[in-house]
Design an enzyme around this catalytic site. Structure first.
Site, PDB file in Angstrom:
ATOM      1  N   GLU A   7     123.860  16.089 -51.958  1.00  0.00           N
ATOM      2  CA  GLU A   7     123.513  14.435 -51.970  1.00  0.00           C
ATOM      3  C   GLU A   7     124.269  13.840 -52.369  1.00  0.00           C
ATOM      4  O   GLU A   7     124.845  13.383 -51.642  1.00  0.00           O
ATOM      5  CB  GLU A   7     122.359  14.139 -53.139  1.00  0.00           C
ATOM      6  CG  GLU A   7     122.015  12.719 -53.119  1.00  0.00           C
ATOM      7  CD  GLU A   7     120.915  12.152 -54.114  1.00  0.00           C
ATOM      8  OE1 GLU A   7     121.320  11.666 -54.914  1.00  0.00           O
ATOM      9  OE2 GLU A   7     119.779  12.978 -54.172  1.00  0.00           O
ATOM     10  N   ASP A 103     118.969  15.931 -55.102  1.00  0.00           N
ATOM     11  CA  ASP A 103     118.524  16.013 -56.448  1.00  0.00           C
ATOM     12  C   ASP A 103     117.247  16.019 -56.160  1.00  0.00           C
ATOM     13  O   ASP A 103     116.465  15.571 -55.652  1.00  0.00           O
ATOM     14  CB  ASP A 103     118.457  14.460 -57.030  1.00  0.00           C
ATOM     15  CG  ASP A 103     120.353  14.182 -57.775  1.00  0.00           C
ATOM     16  OD1 ASP A 103     121.002  15.296 -57.149  1.00  0.00           O
ATOM     17  OD2 ASP A 103     120.542  13.181 -58.086  1.00  0.00           O
ATOM     18  N   TYR A 300     120.100  17.332 -66.027  1.00  0.00           N
ATOM     19  CA  TYR A 300     119.676  16.521 -64.966  1.00  0.00           C
ATOM     20  C   TYR A 300     118.909  15.500 -65.306  1.00  0.00           C
ATOM     21  O   TYR A 300     117.756  15.216 -66.479  1.00  0.00           O
ATOM     22  CB  TYR A 300     117.978  17.458 -64.051  1.00  0.00           C
ATOM     23  CG  TYR A 300     117.665  16.261 -63.188  1.00  0.00           C
ATOM     24  CD1 TYR A 300     119.251  15.740 -61.782  1.00  0.00           C
ATOM     25  CD2 TYR A 300     115.805  15.182 -62.875  1.00  0.00           C
ATOM     26  CE1 TYR A 300     118.770  15.005 -60.837  1.00  0.00           C
ATOM     27  CE2 TYR A 300     116.032  14.853 -62.019  1.00  0.00           C
ATOM     28  CZ  TYR A 300     117.075  14.305 -60.842  1.00  0.00           C
ATOM     29  OH  TYR A 300     116.378  13.727 -59.819  1.00  0.00           O
TER      30      TYR A 300
END
Length: 705
Positions: A7, A103, A300
């Protein structure tokens, strides 16, 4: 060759370093049989309305609703170079497989698939799905790449979310802006969120405090309180009766109690605590946490789970120990690790809870930016508290009788501090820390011990008093309490097993709040230590005229539930989108302007001309003349140095002429060289970044200027 698409460039570099793609090329990295490139966020998005038909460039009621039959995706103007790189790489003859390493969530799936489709790529697709940027997690992720088709449902849900937001945003914003003659930004999640705040302010404004009275008796070493009474005379009468009566201990109850450890953080609970304890906005917390994720120090960020998976249990004690050693606030406090408290496979969906990584061990935490370090410490604290021993205490509840009435009090003695020792040490290290509103009422502070008492015992009365109080209004929303309200909106009407409830998702809520602030509907106002979210006059007006379906948290929460069903393959995207389109057809076809609302909104700004850059309207504001198109930055400032040197300020008439003809006559300019004044023609020269000006002078006799 296998192509990996991340990303962001920073993430691509971390992935490339682990898999051995270390040769730098133009827009990608290569080596060891891999090529690694990146998207720079949303490279492609849904096209604007005028891409479907040039007539949609103007906002007209007769064109609504705008419901595209065949959706178009376009690449952002500033991202075409990187898209060209990706398109070439995806379609290169030697590339046999494309790995989506964006992601691991709904938006990451949409970012990758949009580029994959626009590039016309048909190569086999794999998915890298990781919750940590640690080298070991990356290696494990690449060793267990999943088929891209496993995430088709996630992509469909992401695309439906984007299309629904586009449809509601375009149609509702245009409809209400045209009908009420000023730009009114309306969003699928934004408007119900705003409605929550406006409703809360209405409750505060209409609240009538009700006085109440409590009789308090002073006894040796402690005091007791009676029930709240609404009649002051009755309270005074009871006080007087008590002053001449015996106080008898009626009941003494002792209970051993335990306060369970708090669960680990998901994104929303972290944002709430960071707002309450550190004063960070939801967006700041997300940004700091994203940076920590990319620096491999946290897992995350965009997760809605507060638990870990069973495969993490074995390594947890080591992680807890090194996190404890890295945190200054835990000095002198024994650390324990009860993994059972935080492991629950059933409560982990896409990602486990936010925790620090083992990389903490060798990191220079003092070198981190202050905001990132504070968020890291908060995440570390929560991990240590979640696996610590419970907080245990004994509570004594005493009831006494006097003059026929009962009076009560409670006392507490801590037996084992448990996780609260860590929590207290962290808070003590925080300057001006807010008290923990959520837990402070659950147990009395240590030290409120009661003397030894027995039932039937008679106690001497030191004094009696009537204390007056008033019922309190609801509190203004802060980001902490609003995030909580967004998370639970419509929850009571949803099935128990619903995965996503409430308004928006952990990943989108911060952006929604920022948009409400940037569009002028919400204002952050500091009050003591808290920052309150207050609606503007136009926000109240908007909610007044919006129909129920656009401001109902229940409807939007139901949409989030349906998006989760699309993710799981339980609902077709066509059915979901059909419902959105039907709602918009009905809205446009049936909505009537509410009578008497002409003065509800701030009057529209007077337009002085057309923007030389984008053709939008330029209007006068307090500090200058600005293009009203949100993405355009054209401005003529009133306090510009060029004008100030000539002791002039651009007027409405002057700017109107400049925008129409590119030039305007100006008289009485001051000369810094001579100290005299002169007349000239000012010429507007806009270079696309700045509005510049130059002077032209009339030709004098004899050819001189």
């Amino acid at each position: 060759m296998k192509l990996v698409i991340a990303e962001k460039p920073s993430v691509a570099q971390s992935l490339a370093a682990v898999i051995g793609a270390t040769d730098r090329k133009d827009g990608y990295l290569e080596g060891n049989g891999w090529r690694v490139s990146w998207c720079v966020g949303h490279l492609a998005g849904l096209a604007d309305a005028d891409n479907y038909d040039p007539k949609y460039a103007k906002w007209r009621y007769d064109d609504l609703p705008i419901l595209p039959e065949h959706w178009q995706m376009v690449v952002g103007k500033d991202k075409k170079k990187q898209f060209a790189v990706l398109k070439q790489l995806m379609n290169a003859p030697d590339v046999t497989e494309v790995v989506n390493a964006c992601d691991a969530g709904r938006e990451g799936e949409l970012i990758f698939r949009s580029v994959y489709k626009l590039a016309g790529c048909s190569k086999p697709m794999k998915r890298l799905w990781i919750s940590s940027m640690e080298d070991s997690a990356i290696r494990e992720g690449f060793a267990n790449l999943r088929p891209g088709a496993d995430y088709d449902g996630l992509h469909q849900a992401a695309l439906c979310r984007a299309k629904a937001d586009w449809l509601v945003g375009i149609n509702a914003t245009r409809l209400f802006s045209v009908l009420y003659h000023r730009t009114l930004n309306i969003g699928r999640v934004m408007s119900p969120t705003l409605a929550l705040i406006v409703q809360r302010e209405a409750e505060i404004n209409t609240f009538q405090p009700v006085p109440f009275y409590t009789v308090v008796l002073e006894l040796p070493e402690f005091s007791v309180s009676g029930e709240r009474m609404t009649d002051k005379a009755a309270a005074e009468q009871l006080k007087t009766a008590c002053q001449g009566a015996d106080v008898t201990v009626k009941k003494v109850e002792r209970k051993d109690k335990s306060e369970k450890q708090p669960a680990l953080y998901d994104l929303t609970t972290l944002q709430r605590d960071a707002n309450r304890l550190l004063g960070f906005t939801a967006q700041q917390t997300l940004d700091y946490l994203q940076n920590l994720y990319e620096k491999k120090l946290c897992t995350y960020p965009r997760t809605d789970s507060r638990y870990l998976t069973s495969d993490m249990a074995e390594g947890l004690p080591v992680l807890v120990n090194l996190v404890a050693n890295a945190m200054p606030f835990r000095k002198g406090i024994a650390i324990s690790c009860d993994a059972v408290q935080v492991i629950n496979d059933k409560k982990v969906t896409d990602h486990h809870a936010v925790i620090p990584t083992r990389n903490l061990q060798n990191a220079d935490l003092s070198g981190l930016p202050v905001g990132e370090r504070m968020i890291l410490e908060l995440v570390a604290l929560r991990l240590l508290c979640a696996v610590a021993e419970p907080h245990t205490y004994s509570e004594t509840a005493v009831t006494v009788e006097c003059a026929g009435a009962e009076f009560t009090t409670k006392g507490k003695t801590v037996k084992r501090p448990g996780w609260r020792a860590l929590d207290a040490a962290y808070r003590a290290a925080l300057k001006n820390a807010e008290p923990d509103k959520e837990t402070e009422d659950k147990a009395l502070p240590d030290g409120d011990r009661l003397p030894e008492l027995s039932e039937g015992q008679t106690l001497p009365l030191s004094g009696a008093a009537v204390k007056e109080g008033k019922t309190s209004p609801p509190k203004h929303f802060t980001e902490d309490t609003l995030l909580s309200a967004m998370e639970t909106a419509g929850k009571e009407n949803m099935p128990e097993d619903t995965e996503r409830k409430g308004l928006g998702t952990p990943a989108t809520r911060a952006g929604i709040l920022e948009k409400l602030v940037s569009t002028g509907f919400l204002e952050r106002k500091k009050s003591k230590k808290a920052v309150q979210l207050m609606p503007s006059k136009d926000a109240v007006s908007l909610i007044t005229v919006l129909p129920e379906q656009l401001q109902s948290p229940l409807l939007t929460a139901e949409w989030e539930h349906r998006l989760s069903e699309i993710e799981r393959g339980e609902l077709s995207p066509e059915d979901f989108m059909g419902g959105i389109c039907a709602m918009l057809r009905e809205l446009v076809g049936t909505y009537q302007v509410i009578k008497g609302t002409e003065y509800l909104f701030t009057p529209p700004r007077e337009v002085v001309g057309k923007c030389p850059r984008c053709g939008g309207d330029v209007a006068e504001l307090q500090k200058g003349f600005f293009c009203q198109t949100e993405s355009c930055k054209f401005a003529i400032w009133k306090n510009n140095k060029w004008w100030a040197a000539k002791k002039k300020q651009p007027t409405k008439a002057l700017v109107t002429a400049l925008l129409k003809d590119g030039r305007a006559r100006i008289t009485g300019c001051y000369s810094e060289k001579t100290g005299k004044t002169y007349d000239a023609t000012v010429v507007l020269e806009d270079d696309g970044r700045y509005a510049n000006f130059k002077l032209e002078f009339d030709r004098q006799k004899g050819g001189a200027k």
